[in-house]
Structure formats: structure tokens, C-alpha cells
Design a protein around this motif. Structure first.
Motif, PDB file in Angstrom:
ATOM      1  N   PRO A  43       0.952  -1.066   0.090  1.00 14.78           N
ATOM      2  CA  PRO A  43      -0.127   0.164   0.003  1.00 14.78           C
ATOM      3  C   PRO A  43       0.701   1.217  -0.130  1.00 14.78           C
ATOM      4  O   PRO A  43       1.778   1.289   0.891  1.00 14.78           O
ATOM      5  N   GLY A  44       0.519   2.176  -0.842  1.00 15.35           N
ATOM      6  CA  GLY A  44       1.120   3.497  -0.729  1.00 15.35           C
ATOM      7  C   GLY A  44       2.357   3.416  -1.502  1.00 15.35           C
ATOM      8  O   GLY A  44       3.154   4.410  -1.262  1.00 15.35           O
ATOM      9  N   LEU A  45       2.810   2.390  -2.451  1.00 17.97           N
ATOM     10  CA  LEU A  45       3.922   2.526  -3.199  1.00 17.97           C
ATOM     11  C   LEU A  45       3.768   3.768  -4.056  1.00 17.97           C
ATOM     12  O   LEU A  45       3.135   3.886  -4.814  1.00 17.97           O
ATOM     13  N   SER A  46       5.090   4.288  -4.174  1.00 16.15           N
ATOM     14  CA  SER A  46       5.367   5.459  -5.126  1.00 16.15           C
ATOM     15  C   SER A  46       6.600   5.089  -6.027  1.00 16.15           C
ATOM     16  O   SER A  46       7.422   4.151  -5.556  1.00 16.15           O
ATOM     17  N   ILE A  47       6.727   5.837  -7.129  1.00 15.01           N
ATOM     18  CA  ILE A  47       7.808   5.483  -7.992  1.00 15.01           C
ATOM     19  C   ILE A  47       8.648   6.758  -7.622  1.00 15.01           C
ATOM     20  O   ILE A  47       8.521   7.937  -7.930  1.00 15.01           O
ATOM     21  N   TYR A  48      10.061   6.266  -7.297  1.00 15.46           N
ATOM     22  CA  TYR A  48      10.996   7.304  -7.139  1.00 15.46           C
ATOM     23  C   TYR A  48      12.135   7.098  -8.305  1.00 15.46           C
ATOM     24  O   TYR A  48      12.237   5.888  -8.486  1.00 15.46           O
ATOM     25  N   VAL A  49      12.869   7.992  -8.640  1.00 13.08           N
ATOM     26  CA  VAL A  49      13.900   7.844  -9.785  1.00 13.08           C
ATOM     27  C   VAL A  49      15.503   8.222  -9.483  1.00 13.08           C
ATOM     28  O   VAL A  49      15.513   9.252  -8.654  1.00 13.08           O
ATOM     29  N   ARG A  50      16.270   7.513  -9.813  1.00 17.26           N
ATOM     30  CA  ARG A  50      17.708   7.687  -9.687  1.00 17.26           C
ATOM     31  C   ARG A  50      18.181   7.488 -11.187  1.00 17.26           C
ATOM     32  O   ARG A  50      18.355   6.634 -11.604  1.00 17.26           O
ATOM     33  N   ASP A  51      18.492   8.811 -11.844  1.00 22.00           N
ATOM     34  CA  ASP A  51      19.004   8.601 -13.240  1.00 22.00           C
ATOM     35  C   ASP A  51      20.620   8.576 -13.170  1.00 22.00           C
ATOM     36  O   ASP A  51      21.140   9.234 -12.394  1.00 22.00           O
ATOM     37  N   ILE A  52      21.182   8.068 -14.147  1.00 17.28           N
ATOM     38  CA  ILE A  52      22.611   7.482 -14.093  1.00 17.28           C
ATOM     39  C   ILE A  52      23.130   7.031 -15.467  1.00 17.28           C
ATOM     40  O   ILE A  52      22.243   6.558 -16.257  1.00 17.28           O
ATOM     41  N   ASN A  53      24.272   7.083 -15.848  1.00 18.83           N
ATOM     42  CA  ASN A  53      24.765   6.511 -16.943  1.00 18.83           C
ATOM     43  C   ASN A  53      25.586   5.154 -16.678  1.00 18.83           C
ATOM     44  O   ASN A  53      26.779   5.500 -15.881  1.00 18.83           O
ATOM     45  N   LEU A  54      25.095   4.293 -17.064  1.00 21.93           N
ATOM     46  CA  LEU A  54      25.803   2.682 -16.618  1.00 21.93           C
ATOM     47  C   LEU A  54      26.516   2.209 -17.770  1.00 21.93           C
ATOM     48  O   LEU A  54      26.033   2.360 -18.980  1.00 21.93           O
ATOM     49  N   THR A  55      27.805   1.733 -17.994  1.00 22.02           N
ATOM     50  CA  THR A  55      28.361   1.056 -18.899  1.00 22.02           C
ATOM     51  C   THR A  55      27.842  -0.289 -19.194  1.00 22.02           C
ATOM     52  O   THR A  55      27.138  -0.778 -18.306  1.00 22.02           O
ATOM     53  N   THR A  56      28.204  -0.987 -20.119  1.00 22.27           N
ATOM     54  CA  THR A  56      27.818  -2.369 -20.336  1.00 22.27           C
ATOM     55  C   THR A  56      28.248  -3.235 -19.206  1.00 22.27           C
ATOM     56  O   THR A  56      27.407  -4.101 -18.664  1.00 22.27           O
ATOM     57  N   GLU A  57      29.285  -2.804 -18.620  1.00 20.00           N
ATOM     58  CA  GLU A  57      29.983  -3.787 -17.535  1.00 20.00           C
ATOM     59  C   GLU A  57      29.153  -3.502 -16.203  1.00 20.00           C
ATOM     60  O   GLU A  57      28.968  -4.405 -15.598  1.00 20.00           O
ATOM     61  N   GLU A  58      28.816  -2.134 -15.944  1.00 18.62           N
ATOM     62  CA  GLU A  58      28.161  -1.936 -14.776  1.00 18.62           C
ATOM     63  C   GLU A  58      26.733  -2.642 -14.870  1.00 18.62           C
ATOM     64  O   GLU A  58      26.120  -2.665 -13.656  1.00 18.62           O
ATOM     65  N   MET A  59      26.050  -2.582 -16.033  1.00 23.01           N
ATOM     66  CA  MET A  59      24.834  -2.950 -16.116  1.00 23.01           C
ATOM     67  C   MET A  59      24.823  -4.494 -16.091  1.00 23.01           C
ATOM     68  O   MET A  59      23.714  -5.196 -15.525  1.00 23.01           O
ATOM     69  N   ALA A  60      25.736  -5.122 -16.139  1.00 23.37           N
ATOM     70  CA  ALA A  60      25.965  -6.841 -16.345  1.00 23.37           C
ATOM     71  C   ALA A  60      25.235  -7.483 -15.215  1.00 23.37           C
ATOM     72  O   ALA A  60      24.667  -8.424 -15.060  1.00 23.37           O
ATOM     73  N   PRO A  61      25.464  -6.990 -13.910  1.00 23.05           N
ATOM     74  CA  PRO A  61      25.271  -7.586 -12.729  1.00 23.05           C
ATOM     75  C   PRO A  61      23.551  -7.788 -12.470  1.00 23.05           C
ATOM     76  O   PRO A  61      23.204  -8.616 -11.535  1.00 23.05           O
ATOM     77  N   TYR A  62      22.863  -6.910 -13.223  1.00 26.64           N
ATOM     78  CA  TYR A  62      21.439  -7.027 -12.629  1.00 26.64           C
ATOM     79  C   TYR A  62      20.717  -8.014 -13.342  1.00 26.64           C
ATOM     80  O   TYR A  62      20.965  -7.966 -14.495  1.00 26.64           O
ATOM     81  N   LYS A  63      19.925  -8.668 -12.651  1.00 30.37           N
ATOM     82  CA  LYS A  63      19.014  -9.778 -13.308  1.00 30.37           C
ATOM     83  C   LYS A  63      17.905  -9.561 -12.783  1.00 30.37           C
ATOM     84  O   LYS A  63      17.712  -9.563 -11.218  1.00 30.37           O
ATOM     85  N   ALA A  64      16.640  -9.852 -13.248  1.00 33.17           N
ATOM     86  CA  ALA A  64      15.281  -9.720 -12.672  1.00 33.17           C
ATOM     87  C   ALA A  64      15.200 -11.009 -11.774  1.00 33.17           C
ATOM     88  O   ALA A  64      15.720 -11.916 -12.052  1.00 33.17           O
ATOM     89  N   GLY A  65      14.728 -10.602 -10.453  1.00 38.84           N
ATOM     90  CA  GLY A  65      14.487 -11.596  -9.440  1.00 38.84           C
ATOM     91  C   GLY A  65      15.449 -11.566  -8.400  1.00 38.84           C
ATOM     92  O   GLY A  65      15.194 -12.198  -7.199  1.00 38.84           O
ATOM     93  N   GLN A  66      16.776 -11.115  -8.755  1.00 42.83           N
ATOM     94  CA  GLN A  66      17.790 -11.033  -7.648  1.00 42.83           C
ATOM     95  C   GLN A  66      17.385  -9.870  -6.617  1.00 42.83           C
ATOM     96  O   GLN A  66      16.728  -8.875  -6.811  1.00 42.83           O
ATOM     97  N   ILE A  67      18.208 -10.015  -5.390  1.00 45.36           N
ATOM     98  CA  ILE A  67      18.040  -9.173  -4.367  1.00 45.36           C
ATOM     99  C   ILE A  67      19.457  -8.179  -4.401  1.00 45.36           C
ATOM    100  O   ILE A  67      20.419  -9.100  -4.492  1.00 45.36           O
ATOM    101  N   ILE A  68      19.690  -7.088  -4.365  1.00 45.33           N
ATOM    102  CA  ILE A  68      20.940  -6.024  -4.148  1.00 45.33           C
ATOM    103  C   ILE A  68      20.765  -5.390  -2.881  1.00 45.33           C
ATOM    104  O   ILE A  68      19.804  -5.177  -2.178  1.00 45.33           O
ATOM    105  N   ARG A  69      21.721  -5.237  -2.290  1.00 52.78           N
ATOM    106  CA  ARG A  69      22.107  -4.326  -1.314  1.00 52.78           C
ATOM    107  C   ARG A  69      22.840  -3.130  -1.534  1.00 52.78           C
ATOM    108  O   ARG A  69      24.092  -3.382  -1.955  1.00 52.78           O
TER     109      ARG A  69
END
Length: 173
Positions: free
Chosen positions: A7-33
Motif C-alpha cells: 500500500p502507498g507504493l510510489s515511484i522514485y527515480v535515480r538517473d545514471i549513466n551505466l556502462t555495459t559492465e556496470e549493467m551486467a550484474p543486474y538480473k530480474a528476481g535478484q536482491i541487491i544491497r
């Protein structure tokens, strides 16, 4: 717990320029800290960057009382965990949708939990991206100062390895 998280979820944004290497670790379903405070904005407009974190949360702290720059500044505490819900490309831009998980031990259930609400969240986030990313950028969020605040990739170390998701303060320093 889900009655507290959704309940009450809002969308917040954080814009960034990522390289291909910086983008590589992200996979749907994973948890990041994230080992540092996570700055974001509730002001959603066009993008001057190549990537956007769209963070779904109902427990960011609003820093409007000290936000002299009109950023729409919100913050998540040091060590916050997020579930990668989606990675979406649209019009040459990439959006990484994150769900801000509870700050207590209940985040662990999201290692295995999928709800029938997940796809609705992804659809909402993609719709926002399609409607907003090609608009004119919000001038305050296109400044060098704001972009520098948001320049570190979330959930990774400088070598692009993932930050461990378990509590271990020594690894966050």
C-alpha cells in the motif's frame, strides 16, 4: 507483511549513466544491497542519462524540509535492500525497476516470494517510463550536483561485483 509493503507504493527515480559492465550484474528476481544512502527523487520527468532506477517504495525518507535545490529529494538508509523486478529498454534508454524491501529481517522472504502483484508493479513502472522518459528533463535533476549524487551504481562495488545481501557491516565499509 505484504499489507505493509504494497500500500502507498510510489515511484522514485535515480538517473545514471551505466556502462555495459556496470549493467551486467543486474538480473530480474535478484536482491541487491546498497552499502550507502540511496538518493532518489519523487520528481519524474525526462532523462539526460542512459539509465534510470525506478524504485518502488513506501518507506523512503522525505528530505523536503532540507531540499533547498527542489530535487524532490528522498533517501533510503545505508544498507537498504531492493529486489530487481524488471529491466526494460525503451527509446534507447534502460530502466531498472527495484522494489524497496523491508528494513528488518522480513526482506529474506523475497529471496523466494513472487506475488500476483509483481507483474502489476512491472507494468506500472514500464508505463511510467514510456510516458515520462522522453519528456523534457526536470532542470533541477539535470544539474551536475544532482547527477553526481546519483552517479554510483546501486548494489555493486567498484569492480562491478555484487554487494553481499546478508548483514555484515565490515563488507559495507
Amino acid at each position: 507483511m505484504l499489507n505493509e509493503l504494497f500500500p502507498g507504493l510510489s515511484i522514485y527515480v535515480r538517473d545514471i549513466n551505466l556502462t555495459t559492465e556496470e549493467m551486467a550484474p543486474y538480473k530480474a528476481g535478484q536482491i541487491i544491497r546498497v552499502p550507502f544512502f540511496t538518493d532518489a527523487s519523487w520528481r519524474v520527468g525526462g532523462m539526460v542519462t542512459t539509465h534510470r532506477y525506478a524504485i518502488l517504495s513506501n518507506h523512503f525518507r522525505d528530505l523536503g524540509s532540507i531540499d533547498d535545490e527542489n530535487w524532490g529529494w528522498v533517501i533510503a538508509g545505508r544498507g537498504a535492500r531492493f529486489k530487481v523486478m524488471d529491466i526494460y529498454e525503451f527509446a534507447g534508454k534502460t530502466q531498472i525497476t527495484l522494489l524497496h524491501l523491508p528494513d528488518d529481517v522480513r526482506w529474506e522472504i523475497f529471496k523466494v516470494l513472487q506475488t500476483n502483484y509483481d507483474q502489476k508493479l512491472v507494468d506500472m513502472s514500464r508505463d511510467c517510463m514510456r510516458r515520462k522518459c522522453l519528456l523534457d528533463p526536470i532542470p533541477e535533476l539535470a544539474t551536475e550536483e544532482w547527477l553526481e549524487r546519483c552517479s554510483l551504481p546501486l548494489g555493486t562495488f567498484s569492480d562491478n561485483s555484487l554487494v553481499p545481501i546478508e548483514d555484515n557491516e565490515a563488507e559495507l565499509n
